[in-house]
Design a protein around this motif. Structure first.
Motif, PDB file in Angstrom:
ATOM      1  N   HIS A   1      -4.267 -94.347   0.841  1.00  0.00           N
ATOM      2  CA  HIS A   1      -4.202 -95.371   1.884  1.00  0.00           C
ATOM      3  C   HIS A   1      -4.373 -96.777   1.327  1.00  0.00           C
ATOM      4  CE1 HIS A   1      -3.957 -92.269   4.867  1.00  0.00           C
ATOM      5  NE2 HIS A   1      -5.043 -91.704   4.381  1.00  0.00           N
ATOM      6  N   GLU A   2      -4.979 -96.897   0.160  1.00  0.00           N
ATOM      7  CA  GLU A   2      -5.196 -98.216  -0.434  1.00  0.00           C
ATOM      8  C   GLU A   2      -4.193 -98.544  -1.537  1.00  0.00           C
ATOM      9  OE1 GLU A   2      -9.024 -96.484   1.042  1.00  0.00           O
ATOM     10  OE2 GLU A   2      -7.589 -95.786  -0.430  1.00  0.00           O
ATOM     11  N   CYS A   3      -3.289 -97.641  -1.835  1.00  0.00           N
ATOM     12  CA  CYS A   3      -2.354 -97.818  -2.949  1.00  0.00           C
ATOM     13  C   CYS A   3      -1.558 -99.112  -2.785  1.00  0.00           C
ATOM     14  CB  CYS A   3      -1.404 -96.629  -3.037  1.00  0.00           C
ATOM     15  SG  CYS A   3      -0.355 -96.667  -4.501  1.00  0.00           S
ATOM     16  N   ASP A   4      -1.485 -99.895  -3.871  1.00  0.00           N
ATOM     17  CA  ASP A   4      -0.805-101.191  -3.822  1.00  0.00           C
ATOM     18  C   ASP A   4       0.642-101.115  -4.290  1.00  0.00           C
ATOM     19  OD1 ASP A   4      -1.310-100.711  -6.488  1.00  0.00           O
ATOM     20  OD2 ASP A   4      -1.824-102.788  -6.950  1.00  0.00           O
ATOM     21  N   THR A   5       1.111 -99.931  -4.617  1.00  0.00           N
ATOM     22  CA  THR A   5       2.450 -99.764  -5.165  1.00  0.00           C
ATOM     23  C   THR A   5       3.376 -99.151  -4.130  1.00  0.00           C
ATOM     24  OG1 THR A   5       1.528 -99.440  -7.364  1.00  0.00           O
ATOM     25  CG2 THR A   5       3.771 -98.665  -7.005  1.00  0.00           C
ATOM     26  N   ASP A   6       4.521 -99.766  -3.929  1.00  0.00           N
ATOM     27  CA  ASP A   6       5.518 -99.183  -3.030  1.00  0.00           C
ATOM     28  C   ASP A   6       6.339 -98.168  -3.818  1.00  0.00           C
ATOM     29  OD1 ASP A   6       7.299 -98.491  -1.090  1.00  0.00           O
ATOM     30  OD2 ASP A   6       8.290-100.432  -0.987  1.00  0.00           O
ATOM     31  N   TRP A   7       5.790 -96.981  -3.965  1.00  0.00           N
ATOM     32  CA  TRP A   7       6.420 -95.929  -4.745  1.00  0.00           C
ATOM     33  C   TRP A   7       7.368 -95.077  -3.889  1.00  0.00           C
ATOM     34  CZ3 TRP A   7       5.045 -91.653  -2.151  1.00  0.00           C
ATOM     35  CH2 TRP A   7       3.842 -91.691  -1.461  1.00  0.00           C
ATOM     36  N   ARG A   8       7.379 -95.330  -2.595  1.00  0.00           N
ATOM     37  CA  ARG A   8       8.215 -94.521  -1.697  1.00  0.00           C
ATOM     38  C   ARG A   8       9.693 -94.875  -1.783  1.00  0.00           C
ATOM     39  NH1 ARG A   8       3.813 -96.177   1.192  1.00  0.00           N
ATOM     40  NH2 ARG A   8       2.314 -94.564   1.661  1.00  0.00           N
ATOM     41  N   HIS A   9       9.972 -96.130  -2.111  1.00  0.00           N
ATOM     42  CA  HIS A   9      11.346 -96.609  -2.085  1.00  0.00           C
ATOM     43  C   HIS A   9      11.840 -96.918  -3.483  1.00  0.00           C
ATOM     44  CE1 HIS A   9       9.567 -97.591   1.869  1.00  0.00           C
ATOM     45  NE2 HIS A   9      10.683 -97.028   2.276  1.00  0.00           N
ATOM     46  N   GLY A  10      12.977 -96.372  -3.795  1.00  0.00           N
ATOM     47  CA  GLY A  10      13.593 -96.634  -5.082  1.00  0.00           C
ATOM     48  C   GLY A  10      15.096 -96.575  -4.956  1.00  0.00           C
ATOM     49  N   ARG A  11      15.739 -97.178  -5.912  1.00  0.00           N
ATOM     50  CA  ARG A  11      17.192 -97.171  -5.945  1.00  0.00           C
ATOM     51  C   ARG A  11      17.622 -96.344  -7.139  1.00  0.00           C
ATOM     52  NH1 ARG A  11      20.955-102.041  -7.513  1.00  0.00           N
ATOM     53  NH2 ARG A  11      19.638-101.705  -9.292  1.00  0.00           N
ATOM     54  N   SER A  12      18.520 -95.421  -6.931  1.00  0.00           N
ATOM     55  CA  SER A  12      18.999 -94.579  -8.021  1.00  0.00           C
ATOM     56  C   SER A  12      19.765 -95.440  -9.022  1.00  0.00           C
ATOM     57  CB  SER A  12      19.910 -93.477  -7.470  1.00  0.00           C
ATOM     58  OG  SER A  12      20.362 -92.660  -8.525  1.00  0.00           O
ATOM     59  N   GLN A  13      19.310 -95.378 -10.283  1.00  0.00           N
ATOM     60  CA  GLN A  13      19.976 -96.127 -11.338  1.00  0.00           C
ATOM     61  C   GLN A  13      20.260 -95.182 -12.500  1.00  0.00           C
ATOM     62  OE1 GLN A  13      17.267-100.054 -10.911  1.00  0.00           O
ATOM     63  NE2 GLN A  13      18.736-100.117 -12.584  1.00  0.00           N
ATOM     64  N   SER A  14      21.399 -95.382 -13.119  1.00  0.00           N
ATOM     65  CA  SER A  14      21.749 -94.562 -14.270  1.00  0.00           C
ATOM     66  C   SER A  14      20.840 -94.918 -15.442  1.00  0.00           C
ATOM     67  CB  SER A  14      23.208 -94.788 -14.664  1.00  0.00           C
ATOM     68  OG  SER A  14      23.364 -96.099 -15.191  1.00  0.00           O
ATOM     69  N   LEU A  15      20.698 -93.982 -16.350  1.00  0.00           N
ATOM     70  CA  LEU A  15      19.924 -94.222 -17.557  1.00  0.00           C
ATOM     71  C   LEU A  15      20.437 -95.473 -18.262  1.00  0.00           C
ATOM     72  CD1 LEU A  15      17.919 -93.440 -19.800  1.00  0.00           C
ATOM     73  CD2 LEU A  15      19.675 -91.898 -20.697  1.00  0.00           C
ATOM     74  N   GLU A  16      21.741 -95.608 -18.336  1.00  0.00           N
ATOM     75  CA  GLU A  16      22.341 -96.758 -19.008  1.00  0.00           C
ATOM     76  C   GLU A  16      21.957 -98.072 -18.333  1.00  0.00           C
ATOM     77  OE1 GLU A  16      24.089 -94.009 -17.960  1.00  0.00           O
ATOM     78  OE2 GLU A  16      24.164 -93.086 -19.962  1.00  0.00           O
ATOM     79  N   SER A  17      21.945 -98.104 -17.001  1.00  0.00           N
ATOM     80  CA  SER A  17      21.601 -99.350 -16.312  1.00  0.00           C
ATOM     81  C   SER A  17      20.106 -99.674 -16.456  1.00  0.00           C
ATOM     82  CB  SER A  17      22.019 -99.317 -14.839  1.00  0.00           C
ATOM     83  OG  SER A  17      21.226 -98.412 -14.110  1.00  0.00           O
ATOM     84  N   VAL A  18      19.253 -98.652 -16.531  1.00  0.00           N
ATOM     85  CA  VAL A  18      17.826 -98.879 -16.761  1.00  0.00           C
ATOM     86  C   VAL A  18      17.636 -99.495 -18.146  1.00  0.00           C
ATOM     87  CG1 VAL A  18      15.566 -97.781 -17.054  1.00  0.00           C
ATOM     88  CG2 VAL A  18      17.086 -97.055 -15.192  1.00  0.00           C
ATOM     89  N   VAL A  19      18.277 -98.930 -19.140  1.00  0.00           N
ATOM     90  CA  VAL A  19      18.161 -99.441 -20.506  1.00  0.00           C
ATOM     91  C   VAL A  19      18.697-100.862 -20.591  1.00  0.00           C
ATOM     92  CG1 VAL A  19      18.947 -99.134 -22.892  1.00  0.00           C
ATOM     93  CG2 VAL A  19      18.154 -97.156 -21.559  1.00  0.00           C
ATOM     94  N   GLN A  20      19.821-101.130 -19.938  1.00  0.00           N
ATOM     95  CA  GLN A  20      20.376-102.491 -19.946  1.00  0.00           C
ATOM     96  C   GLN A  20      19.416-103.483 -19.292  1.00  0.00           C
ATOM     97  OE1 GLN A  20      24.184-101.994 -18.063  1.00  0.00           O
ATOM     98  NE2 GLN A  20      25.168-101.255 -19.952  1.00  0.00           N
ATOM     99  N   ALA A  21      18.786-103.082 -18.205  1.00  0.00           N
ATOM    100  CA  ALA A  21      17.832-103.967 -17.528  1.00  0.00           C
ATOM    101  C   ALA A  21      16.644-104.266 -18.436  1.00  0.00           C
ATOM    102  CB  ALA A  21      17.367-103.337 -16.218  1.00  0.00           C
ATOM    103  N   VAL A  22      16.157-103.267 -19.156  1.00  0.00           N
ATOM    104  CA  VAL A  22      15.042-103.467 -20.092  1.00  0.00           C
ATOM    105  C   VAL A  22      15.484-104.385 -21.232  1.00  0.00           C
ATOM    106  CG1 VAL A  22      13.571-102.318 -21.806  1.00  0.00           C
ATOM    107  CG2 VAL A  22      13.856-101.316 -19.521  1.00  0.00           C
ATOM    108  N   GLN A  23      16.667-104.141 -21.767  1.00  0.00           N
ATOM    109  CA  GLN A  23      17.164-104.951 -22.882  1.00  0.00           C
ATOM    110  C   GLN A  23      17.394-106.408 -22.489  1.00  0.00           C
ATOM    111  OE1 GLN A  23      20.589-102.580 -23.945  1.00  0.00           O
ATOM    112  NE2 GLN A  23      19.445-101.469 -25.536  1.00  0.00           N
ATOM    113  N   ALA A  24      17.635-106.665 -21.219  1.00  0.00           N
ATOM    114  CA  ALA A  24      17.880-108.032 -20.749  1.00  0.00           C
ATOM    115  C   ALA A  24      16.591-108.846 -20.642  1.00  0.00           C
ATOM    116  CB  ALA A  24      18.592-107.998 -19.391  1.00  0.00           C
ATOM    117  N   LEU A  25      15.453-108.175 -20.750  1.00  0.00           N
ATOM    118  CA  LEU A  25      14.156-108.851 -20.630  1.00  0.00           C
ATOM    119  C   LEU A  25      13.537-109.050 -22.009  1.00  0.00           C
ATOM    120  CD1 LEU A  25      12.882-106.837 -17.555  1.00  0.00           C
ATOM    121  CD2 LEU A  25      13.644-109.217 -17.574  1.00  0.00           C
ATOM    122  N   PRO A  26      12.694-110.068 -22.166  1.00  0.00           N
ATOM    123  CA  PRO A  26      12.067-110.284 -23.474  1.00  0.00           C
ATOM    124  C   PRO A  26      10.986-109.236 -23.748  1.00  0.00           C
ATOM    125  CG  PRO A  26      11.230-111.866 -21.884  1.00  0.00           C
ATOM    126  CD  PRO A  26      12.311-111.092 -21.189  1.00  0.00           C
ATOM    127  N   GLY A  27      10.571-109.166 -24.963  1.00  0.00           N
ATOM    128  CA  GLY A  27       9.455-108.288 -25.302  1.00  0.00           C
ATOM    129  C   GLY A  27       9.893-106.973 -25.881  1.00  0.00           C
TER     130      GLY A  27
END
Length: 191
Positions: A40-66
């Motif tokens: 009841h106190e959880c601060d994360t909206d873990w219920r909603h997600g958008r299906s993304q391909s492995l490739e698009s997840v990796v591309q999103a990570v690669q587009a960010l620094p670090g």
């Protein structure tokens, strides 16, 4: 391969051993932990997600620094992580899990149990979110047979306020094996 992605973002880690360090967060949607003690106190909206391909997840990570990626949720071990971990093998991978099931090998594993019968009792850090009505009996149940390098107690946060900070501070002073973890990112007003 597709993953239910709640969000992918670059920010500063606000909890545990790596507090203050910038990293990319991959938050997976979905959580199979039904008897979660902070549901009841959880601060994360873990219920909603958008299906993304492995490739698009990796591309999103690669587009960010670090070079550090934190995989979190929801409950990340609800998903087949081997392809994602393999695709991100050039990054330092951190993961936070409830420990509901065995976690894959990563460079830093934080287990934050949400039930007393969690399975993953080894890793780098055990981080327990302390309910105000809890005492050492509950914490001993969570840490029995647990083998971690770091042990953290974190106050329960409701509406951006730690509701039992003084309790957690007192507990850490009573048992110095434990350290305090806060949700510092809330104080900093970052994700």
């Amino acid at each position: 391969m597709h993953y239910p992605i709640a969000e992918i973002f670059y920010s500063i880690q606000g909890e545990g051993r790596w507090v203050g360090h910038p990293m990319t967060f991959v938050r997976l949607a979905g959580c199979s932990v039904r008897a979660c003690h902070i549901r009841h106190e959880c601060d994360t909206d873990w219920r909603h997600g958008r299906s993304q391909s492995l490739e698009s997840v990796v591309q999103a990570v690669q587009a960010l620094p670090g070079r550090v990626v934190s995989i979190t949720g929801g409950e990340p071990t609800d998903h087949a992580l081997a392809p994602l971990l393999d695709a991100l093998r050039d990054y330092e991978i951190h993961m936070e899990t409830s420990g509901a099931r065995a976690a894959p090998a990563v460079q830093w594993l934080t287990v934050s149990p949400k039930t007393f019968d969690y399975r993953q009792r080894t890793g780098d850090a055990l981080k327990v979110v302390v309910r105000p009505e809890w005492g050492w009996e509950e914490l001993d149940r969570l840490s029995t047979d647990a083998h971690f390098a770091c042990y953290y107690l974190q106050p329960l946060t409701v509406a951006d306020e730690p509701v039992n900070l003084s309790q957690v501070l007192r507990m850490v002073q009573e048992r110095p094996r434990w350290a305090v973890s806060m949700q510092a990112h809330r104080l900093w007003r970052v994700r």
